[in-house]
Design a protein around this motif. Sequence first.
Motif, PDB file in Angstrom:
ATOM      1  N   TRP A 175       5.858   1.501   4.001  1.00  0.00           N
ATOM      2  CA  TRP A 175       5.288   0.571   4.976  1.00  0.00           C
ATOM      3  C   TRP A 175       4.455   1.293   6.049  1.00  0.00           C
ATOM      4  O   TRP A 175       3.653   0.663   6.720  1.00  0.00           O
ATOM      5  CB  TRP A 175       6.381  -0.259   5.636  1.00  0.00           C
ATOM      6  N   GLU A 176       4.637   2.607   6.187  1.00  0.00           N
ATOM      7  CA  GLU A 176       3.780   3.366   7.088  1.00  0.00           C
ATOM      8  C   GLU A 176       2.576   3.943   6.349  1.00  0.00           C
ATOM      9  O   GLU A 176       1.503   4.101   6.931  1.00  0.00           O
ATOM     10  CB  GLU A 176       4.579   4.494   7.740  1.00  0.00           C
ATOM     11  N   LYS A 236      -0.575  -0.034   4.915  1.00  0.00           N
ATOM     12  CA  LYS A 236      -0.450  -1.115   5.881  1.00  0.00           C
ATOM     13  C   LYS A 236      -0.300  -2.488   5.213  1.00  0.00           C
ATOM     14  O   LYS A 236       0.169  -3.449   5.824  1.00  0.00           O
ATOM     15  CB  LYS A 236      -1.678  -1.138   6.808  1.00  0.00           C
ATOM     16  N   ALA A 290       1.675  -3.067   2.828  1.00  0.00           N
ATOM     17  CA  ALA A 290       3.068  -3.214   2.399  1.00  0.00           C
ATOM     18  C   ALA A 290       3.926  -3.626   3.597  1.00  0.00           C
ATOM     19  O   ALA A 290       4.547  -2.784   4.263  1.00  0.00           O
ATOM     20  CB  ALA A 290       3.567  -1.897   1.786  1.00  0.00           C
ATOM     21  N   PHE A 291       3.961  -4.913   3.861  1.00  0.00           N
ATOM     22  CA  PHE A 291       4.739  -5.411   4.999  1.00  0.00           C
ATOM     23  C   PHE A 291       6.198  -5.582   4.594  1.00  0.00           C
ATOM     24  O   PHE A 291       6.530  -6.300   3.651  1.00  0.00           O
ATOM     25  CB  PHE A 291       4.181  -6.750   5.493  1.00  0.00           C
ATOM     26  N   ILE A 292       7.046  -4.870   5.308  1.00  0.00           N
ATOM     27  CA  ILE A 292       8.494  -4.966   5.052  1.00  0.00           C
ATOM     28  C   ILE A 292       9.164  -5.339   6.372  1.00  0.00           C
ATOM     29  O   ILE A 292       9.096  -4.580   7.347  1.00  0.00           O
ATOM     30  CB  ILE A 292       9.074  -3.630   4.544  1.00  0.00           C
ATOM     31  N   LYS A 311      14.245  -3.323   5.597  1.00  0.00           N
ATOM     32  CA  LYS A 311      13.891  -1.922   5.329  1.00  0.00           C
ATOM     33  C   LYS A 311      15.082  -1.106   4.847  1.00  0.00           C
ATOM     34  O   LYS A 311      14.921  -0.148   4.099  1.00  0.00           O
ATOM     35  CB  LYS A 311      13.296  -1.284   6.592  1.00  0.00           C
TER      36      LYS A 311
END
Length: 514
Positions: free
Chosen positions: A328-329, A332, A334-336, A341
């Motif tokens: 996710w870092e 961008k 990949a929104f979790i 998480k």
Amino acid sequence: MVHERRRSSVVVSLPGLDVSPGDLFVSNGAADMINDSNLTDTKKSKWPFSRRSTTKGKSQAGTVSDIEKYLSGVQIQDWRNAEILKYKDFSLAEFLQDQLSQVGVTSDPQGRKRQEAIWELFTSECVYFLDRLIVLKEVFFVTLTNLQENNCLTDVDPWSLFANLKDLCLVSHSFLNSLLRVIKNMLSITQGGGPTLLELLSKVFQESICHCLEKYCLNYSSALLYLHNLMSREDFGSYVKWCERNEQCRRLQLRDLLVAPLQRLTRYPLLLRNIAKRCQVLEESRELQLIAERVEKSICDLEGKVKWLDNYQKMKLLRDALVWLPVWERDKRAFIPESLKHLLKAVTLDNLIPHRSLLLEGKLVLSENTKLIDVYLFLFDEFLLITKIKRNKKRSVSSEQNHLRLQQNLELDQLLKEGCTFTVLDQPISLDRMQLKNIDQLNASTSGLPHSFIIMHHNRYQQCIGAFILQAASESAKREWMSKIEGAVAALLKLDSQQPRVKSSSLWLESSQI
């Protein structure tokens, strides 16, 4: 009367011998060769690169003034063997004249050349022992240990600097005495038993000289780095300057003396072949050639160990300096949610690095979103890492750890010393999933990106999932990178065609041929 030392007809030119582990000699120790002697090491390290501090700490006592006060009253003792010192600068004719004997002199020119070649082996060993090894031991090593007994420089580790120096002295001294007896028997100066020249050379090179020198050479590069770190200290610098002013050093610095065993090892095959060429007996010549070949094989084996150790040390430091971002870092898109998480198990990639061979490393410029950013590339035998450098002033690699790093890439050394980390962009690019594109001068001028090339990352379906435009500092640097990458790709594909990689815990990368 002191005569000028004869110049050797076979000299290896190794000025300063600034070896880096990829060249000659560096690393893990071998078993101690000699026991029960006052010349034998009492300090035995299980691992010569063990972390030892080179910085000032609480355990350190003794100021610069204390060191200077102690050294002002020190006298270097007379430690030289009178007989060996006497013959060091003698020619063969002068030696025979001193012995009041002409019995051993042959009228045969070829036989005379053989005797002179053997004498050259002896006198060159005298120079090595008296002017290098003993100076290192008595002027530097003994002085350091005496200072430590007086509570000065107590945090300096003698092994990290001098390794098995005492063993080298013992072996060389024993070899000189035995060789002198053989020479006297050969020239009929003395009568009696003892080994022949072939028996002596075969025994000492197989059982002691090569093994002892290998142990020293494997520690050499880390010793240079350890010395470099120590020289920034005023107290240690005061000790070294005092030692180097001693007349026995003959204006040689500590670094010049430390390299002597490496130079001596590489010279032995030439000296042995010089004798073999002048032997009239074919069998003796063959045996001497075999001894020379064994010494050369020992040097080659040592270089292999050096390369392995250099790679091990670099991988160890890189593993700690690399930062692998979570998905996710890294992406961008990949929104979790924070609440989910914890379901994404953190995968550690520490085991991805240690078993690899690092082929090339260096700083390039990456074109990213109309910006140019500095990146650091690591080309391994199976994949490429493109990383961003993150400078962290609060975190720095201690000198005890940094002295493990071999001086092969000074830029990377400095970054690691400053405590920089390397954040991996995207993901490792497998070499069998990579396509390299050159940007010619016309396109480079049009785009304002000179010395550039493109790396394309493909997935298993040959779809491009990443493109990186990289700019080198010069055209030659660009050619080096492209050549190394192309060579690594070709080598990997060839290896895969012969023996496909299997899926294992740490060495597996999925093939593009699936």
